[in-house]
Scaffold this active site. Structure first.
Site, mmCIF file in Angstrom:
data_model
loop_
_atom_site.group_PDB
_atom_site.id
_atom_site.type_symbol
_atom_site.label_atom_id
_atom_site.label_comp_id
_atom_site.label_asym_id
_atom_site.label_seq_id
_atom_site.Cartn_x
_atom_site.Cartn_y
_atom_site.Cartn_z
ATOM 1 N N CYS A 119 87.200 -54.474 -51.412
ATOM 2 C CA CYS A 119 86.443 -53.810 -50.351
ATOM 3 C C CYS A 119 86.524 -54.712 -49.144
ATOM 4 O O CYS A 119 86.676 -55.925 -49.291
ATOM 5 C CB CYS A 119 84.984 -53.628 -50.781
ATOM 6 S SG CYS A 119 84.030 -52.685 -49.568
ATOM 7 N N CYS A 121 84.051 -55.089 -46.892
ATOM 8 C CA CYS A 121 82.737 -55.353 -46.276
ATOM 9 C C CYS A 121 82.423 -56.837 -46.087
ATOM 10 O O CYS A 121 81.708 -57.190 -45.145
ATOM 11 C CB CYS A 121 81.612 -54.646 -47.012
ATOM 12 S SG CYS A 121 81.404 -55.170 -48.709
ATOM 13 N N CYS A 129 82.788 -51.250 -44.808
ATOM 14 C CA CYS A 129 83.755 -51.349 -45.912
ATOM 15 C C CYS A 129 85.172 -50.976 -45.489
ATOM 16 O O CYS A 129 86.104 -51.050 -46.284
ATOM 17 C CB CYS A 129 83.299 -50.463 -47.063
ATOM 18 S SG CYS A 129 81.648 -50.880 -47.638
ATOM 19 N N LYS A 196 80.123 -43.484 -56.121
ATOM 20 C CA LYS A 196 79.265 -44.546 -55.571
ATOM 21 C C LYS A 196 78.425 -43.953 -54.451
ATOM 22 O O LYS A 196 78.961 -43.432 -53.471
ATOM 23 C CB LYS A 196 80.126 -45.686 -55.038
ATOM 24 C CG LYS A 196 79.308 -46.750 -54.308
ATOM 25 C CD LYS A 196 80.153 -47.932 -53.911
ATOM 26 C CE LYS A 196 79.363 -48.903 -53.062
ATOM 27 N NZ LYS A 196 80.138 -50.072 -52.678
ATOM 28 N N ARG A 206 73.905 -57.484 -51.003
ATOM 29 C CA ARG A 206 74.342 -57.688 -49.617
ATOM 30 C C ARG A 206 73.922 -59.058 -49.112
ATOM 31 O O ARG A 206 74.590 -59.637 -48.262
ATOM 32 C CB ARG A 206 73.832 -56.548 -48.726
ATOM 33 C CG ARG A 206 74.564 -55.249 -49.060
ATOM 34 C CD ARG A 206 74.141 -54.073 -48.193
ATOM 35 N NE ARG A 206 74.785 -52.846 -48.682
ATOM 36 C CZ ARG A 206 74.464 -51.619 -48.282
ATOM 37 N NH1 ARG A 206 73.515 -51.447 -47.374
ATOM 38 N NH2 ARG A 206 75.091 -50.574 -48.770
ATOM 39 N N ARG A 222 76.169 -46.959 -44.340
ATOM 40 C CA ARG A 222 77.383 -46.518 -45.037
ATOM 41 C C ARG A 222 77.333 -45.044 -45.446
ATOM 42 O O ARG A 222 78.092 -44.603 -46.291
ATOM 43 C CB ARG A 222 77.565 -47.372 -46.293
ATOM 44 C CG ARG A 222 77.546 -48.875 -46.067
ATOM 45 C CD ARG A 222 78.309 -49.568 -47.176
ATOM 46 N NE ARG A 222 77.993 -50.951 -47.417
ATOM 47 C CZ ARG A 222 78.251 -51.971 -46.608
ATOM 48 N NH1 ARG A 222 78.806 -51.760 -45.431
ATOM 49 N NH2 ARG A 222 77.957 -53.207 -46.971
ATOM 50 N N LYS A 253 77.662 -45.415 -59.855
ATOM 51 C CA LYS A 253 76.945 -46.547 -59.258
ATOM 52 C C LYS A 253 76.064 -46.075 -58.127
ATOM 53 O O LYS A 253 76.577 -45.365 -57.258
ATOM 54 C CB LYS A 253 77.982 -47.524 -58.709
ATOM 55 C CG LYS A 253 77.383 -48.656 -57.904
ATOM 56 C CD LYS A 253 78.448 -49.425 -57.210
ATOM 57 C CE LYS A 253 77.796 -50.421 -56.282
ATOM 58 N NZ LYS A 253 78.725 -51.130 -55.491
ATOM 59 N N SER A 279 72.340 -54.550 -58.214
ATOM 60 C CA SER A 279 71.422 -55.664 -57.968
ATOM 61 C C SER A 279 69.973 -55.217 -57.784
ATOM 62 O O SER A 279 69.056 -55.813 -58.342
ATOM 63 C CB SER A 279 71.899 -56.456 -56.758
ATOM 64 O OG SER A 279 71.984 -55.612 -55.618
ATOM 65 N N TYR A 318 74.354 -57.897 -64.318
ATOM 66 C CA TYR A 318 74.210 -59.316 -64.000
ATOM 67 C C TYR A 318 73.660 -60.101 -65.188
ATOM 68 O O TYR A 318 73.538 -61.317 -65.105
ATOM 69 C CB TYR A 318 73.334 -59.480 -62.753
ATOM 70 C CG TYR A 318 74.008 -58.860 -61.541
ATOM 71 C CD1 TYR A 318 75.143 -59.449 -61.003
ATOM 72 C CD2 TYR A 318 73.560 -57.670 -60.972
ATOM 73 C CE1 TYR A 318 75.813 -58.874 -59.921
ATOM 74 C CE2 TYR A 318 74.214 -57.088 -59.898
ATOM 75 C CZ TYR A 318 75.335 -57.699 -59.385
ATOM 76 O OH TYR A 318 76.004 -57.130 -58.328
HETATM 77 C C1 PBG Z 1 80.858 -53.389 -51.705
HETATM 78 C C2 PBG Z 1 79.944 -53.343 -52.854
HETATM 79 C C3 PBG Z 1 78.545 -53.137 -52.901
HETATM 80 C C4 PBG Z 1 78.167 -53.349 -54.224
HETATM 81 C C5 PBG Z 1 79.321 -53.627 -54.945
HETATM 82 N N1 PBG Z 1 80.411 -53.595 -54.086
HETATM 83 C C6 PBG Z 1 77.501 -52.922 -51.886
HETATM 84 C C7 PBG Z 1 77.604 -51.998 -50.783
HETATM 85 O O1 PBG Z 1 78.229 -50.937 -50.863
HETATM 86 O O2 PBG Z 1 77.022 -52.358 -49.792
HETATM 87 C C8 PBG Z 1 76.752 -53.308 -54.733
HETATM 88 C C9 PBG Z 1 76.509 -54.025 -55.999
HETATM 89 C C10 PBG Z 1 75.095 -54.359 -56.288
HETATM 90 O O3 PBG Z 1 74.145 -54.009 -55.572
HETATM 91 O O4 PBG Z 1 74.887 -55.037 -57.311
HETATM 92 N N2 PBG Z 1 80.983 -52.346 -50.899
#
Ligand code: PBG
Length: 329
Positions: A119, A121, A129, A196, A206, A222, A253, A279, A318
């Site tokens: 990605c 980002c 992203c 997602k 983040r 996003r 996700k 997370s 995690y």
């Molecule tokens: C990247 C990405 C994100 C997550 C995994 N890859 C965050 C986002 O889209 O901002 C989130 C993973 C998490 O919260 O554990 N784009």
């Protein structure tokens, strides 16, 4: 015929019979551990909300994986976080993450299965992203897809076993598959973040990746590329599309609030499904545990079982490194 009592309580009367009649079981080997490696930090740093997972330095990353292997954890999803000097608007420099993949593979080889998040980002100044247009009000899909395919080839050449695109650009799975195949990397898998959603549960991540969208940019969030949770149909369409474009593994996700989506998708599409226990979802249980309201380990284990019931083959979490301890196997 003997009438079974409704909701047969004999199946629940002791631990032994409960073990014998389980329909769902989570095995530690189905868990994938998230890893963060950060350029330019001197010591590993804690991440608020996801205790036990760190922003690692290149050195502590290797130590962490060694420790995990000793605990039976061998599947990882790696996030490379380049330093501020490597944030650009285009022409990205992925050398930091490439070096980390090489170091892991040099040291651990096929003892580990290494998926790497793809990605932009953490590499863009905007925190988006993909690549933004000049006035910063939308993401340029074709340019972004090309940059992502290039990034994927670099990671695969460095030794990644699996490329995990999380950017949500349209058509990126096909672009990545073709680029990998053109470079003789046809063994490398793609795990697509196919469903997602634009979610409020990515907060701690983040912080860990320094990847929140920059406030000064016109495009504030996003929501124009991540899925809208009011349109579950898009999850099905996008997941079929990614499957047909060559994704080996699909993903839902976040997951805790999206189990209906997981159930539908895993019933319909003949691909293995990963779920990402993100997370913020993890942090909710940790925060309740800190207040003495819930037992964190038992809370996470219960959540993992719900994911398995709804059709997950594998769980990105995690807490994979506590899997054996918590699941008792
Ligand atoms: C990247 C990405 C994100 C997550 C995994 N890859 C965050 C986002 O889209 O901002 C989130 C993973 C998490 O919260 O554990 N784009």
């Amino acid at each position: 015929m003997y009438a079974q009592p409704l909701g047969n309580r004999r199946f629940r009367q002791n631990k032994h019979i409960r073990e014998l009649v389980r329909e769902v079981r989570v095995h530690p080997e189905e868990l994938i551990q998230g890893l963060f490696v950060v350029d330019g930090i001197k010591e590993k740093e804690a991440i608020p909300g996801i205790p036990g997972t760190y922003r690692d330095t290149p050195e502590t990353l290797l130590m962490q994986v060694e420790d995990d292997l000793a605990k039976g954890v061998s599947k990882f999803l790696l996030f490379g976080v380049p330093g501020p000097q490597d944030k650009h608007s285009h022409d990205f420099d992925h050398s930091f993450t490439v070096s980390q993949i090489k170091a892991l593979k040099d040291k651990f080889g096929s003892d580990i299965w290494l998926a790497v998040d793809v990605c932009l980002c953490a590499s863009t100044i905007s925190g988006h992203c993909g690549i933004l247009n000049d006035c910063g009000d939308h993401v340029l899909n074709p340019e972004s897809t090309e940059a992502l395919a290039d990034m994927a080839v670099q990671y695969a050449q460095a030794g990644a076993d699996c490329i995990a695109p999380s950017d949500m650009m349209d058509g990126r799975v096909l672009a990545i598959r073709e680029a990998l195949d053109d470079h003789g990397l046809n063994q490398v898998m793609i795990m697509s973040y196919s469903a997602k959603f634009a979610s409020k549960f990515y907060g701690p991540f983040r912080v860990a990746c320094d990847s929140a969208p920059d406030e000064s940019v016109k495009l504030k969030d996003r929501t124009t590329y991540q899925l809208d949770y009011n349109r579950p149909q898009d999850a099905l369409t996008c997941s079929w599309r990614d499957y047909e474009e060559g994704a080996d593994i699909l993903m839902v996700k976040p997951v805790v609030h999206y189990l209906d989506i997981l159930k539908t998708l895993s019933d319909e599409i003949p691909a293995p499904f990963a779920v990402y226990y993100v997370s913020g979802e993890h942090a909710c249980i940790e925060a309740a545990a800190e207040k003495g309201l819930i037992d964190a380990a038992q809370g996470h284990v219960e959540a993992w079982h719900a994911m398995k019931r709804a059709g997950a083959s594998m769980i990105i979490t995690y807490a994979a490194r506590y899997g054996r301890e918590w699941l008792g196997s």
